[in-house]
Design a protein around this motif. Structure first.
Motif, PDB file in Angstrom:
ATOM      1  N   GLY A 141      55.408   4.955 -11.519  1.00 21.96           N
ATOM      2  CA  GLY A 141      55.216   5.206 -10.106  1.00 21.96           C
ATOM      3  C   GLY A 141      56.519   5.616  -9.460  1.00 21.96           C
ATOM      4  N   GLY A 163      49.662   6.546  -8.186  1.00 14.66           N
ATOM      5  CA  GLY A 163      48.476   7.371  -7.999  1.00 14.66           C
ATOM      6  C   GLY A 163      47.803   7.657  -9.318  1.00 14.66           C
ATOM      7  N   GLU A 164      46.531   8.042  -9.256  1.00 10.41           N
ATOM      8  CA  GLU A 164      45.795   8.353 -10.483  1.00 10.41           C
ATOM      9  C   GLU A 164      46.410   9.562 -11.176  1.00 10.41           C
ATOM     10  N   VAL A 174      44.933  15.247  -5.352  1.00  9.65           N
ATOM     11  CA  VAL A 174      45.536  13.921  -5.211  1.00  9.65           C
ATOM     12  C   VAL A 174      45.049  13.193  -3.961  1.00  9.65           C
ATOM     13  N   ARG A 181      45.118   5.926  -4.660  1.00  6.36           N
ATOM     14  CA  ARG A 181      46.573   5.738  -4.694  1.00  6.36           C
ATOM     15  C   ARG A 181      46.894   4.442  -3.970  1.00  6.36           C
TER      16      ARG A 181
END
Length: 243
Positions: A19, A72-73, A79, A84
């Motif tokens: 992250g 976040g994925e 996005v 997230r």
């Protein structure tokens, strides 16, 4: 709704393993400083990071421990349409030898290459203790969450025993989990972690989290879940199972 959002936020933390760590800049006061860090969750369910003493974000944390971790994925095409999570936290450097040993044992399973540069350079383990969470599950699904973390009852000897047993004696079952869940089969998978809600597999350099059909609070329940999945023809839908 908050309980469901908290579980979804926690699962996002488990599914991802890197992250953006934002700290208060020491050299540019008033400006946030972002850097990418890998992480895993410690025994208390908090993000655990290993960072260099000479890194800018470390200098920033030494002056002001307030920070955030944005997760976040991965591989999302849009996005803003996927989950997230921003973890607002206070960072604490581990100093107790037993705490460092426990952190190292867990972190090195997830990131085995880190043991080499940790021993050769000045790196320290830091834990991010959450103060509040901001979770967005997609358009309109926005939540402030105070209680997301969940301690791992297996952390330590119990987890190590289960992980080693599966890797040593049940490689076929692990390969079945990979096939069943549609994970990449680019390299042999190994089990690296087990928590109440699922398990982590390492495939090559990547980490992947798979949810159990039901929450498991004892090693016996974990064994039952692993056996069920080894015999399953499709990955169970956890929400459908739990209702």
């Amino acid at each position: 709704m908050s309980a469901k959002a908290a579980r979804q936020a926690r699962e996002l933390l488990l599914k991802e393993y890197r992250g953006v760590l934002s700290t208060h800049s020491k050299s540019m006061p008033g400006f946030p400083f972002g850097s990418v860090v890998p992480y895993c969750l410690d025994a208390d369910g908090n993000p655990l990071i290993l960072i260099s003493r000479i890194a800018q974000h470390t200098h920033n944390l030494q002056k002001d421990p307030k920070c955030s971790l944005l997760v976040g994925e991965r591989d999302a095409e849009d996005v803003q349409a996927v989950g997230r999570l921003t973890v607002m936290a206070e960072a604490h450097k581990l100093a107790d030898p037993e705490a460092i040993e426990a952190a190292a044992g867990r972190y090195y399973r997830y990131f085995p290459e880190s043991s080499q540069y940790h021993s050769a350079h000045d790196f320290d383990f830091w834990v991010l203790r959450p103060v509040r969470h901001r979770y967005i599950g997609g358009f309109g699904a926005i939540h402030w969450l105070d209680d997301v973390t969940l301690a791992n009852p297996f952390a330590g000897k119990a987890e190590v025993s289960m992980v080693e047993h599966m890797n040593d004696d049940h490689a076929n079952a692990i390969a079945h989990y990979v096939e069943l869940s549609g994970l990449p089969a680019s390299a042999p998978a190994s089990l690296v972690g087990i928590d109440t809600e699922g398990m982590h597999l390492r495939i090559g350099q990547g980490l992947h989290w798979l949810a159990f059909p039901r929450s498991c609070n004892t090693p016996i329940q974990v064994r039952e879940a692993l056996v069920l999945l080894a015999r399953a023809e499709q990955w169970p839908d956890r929400e459908a199972v739990e209702g």
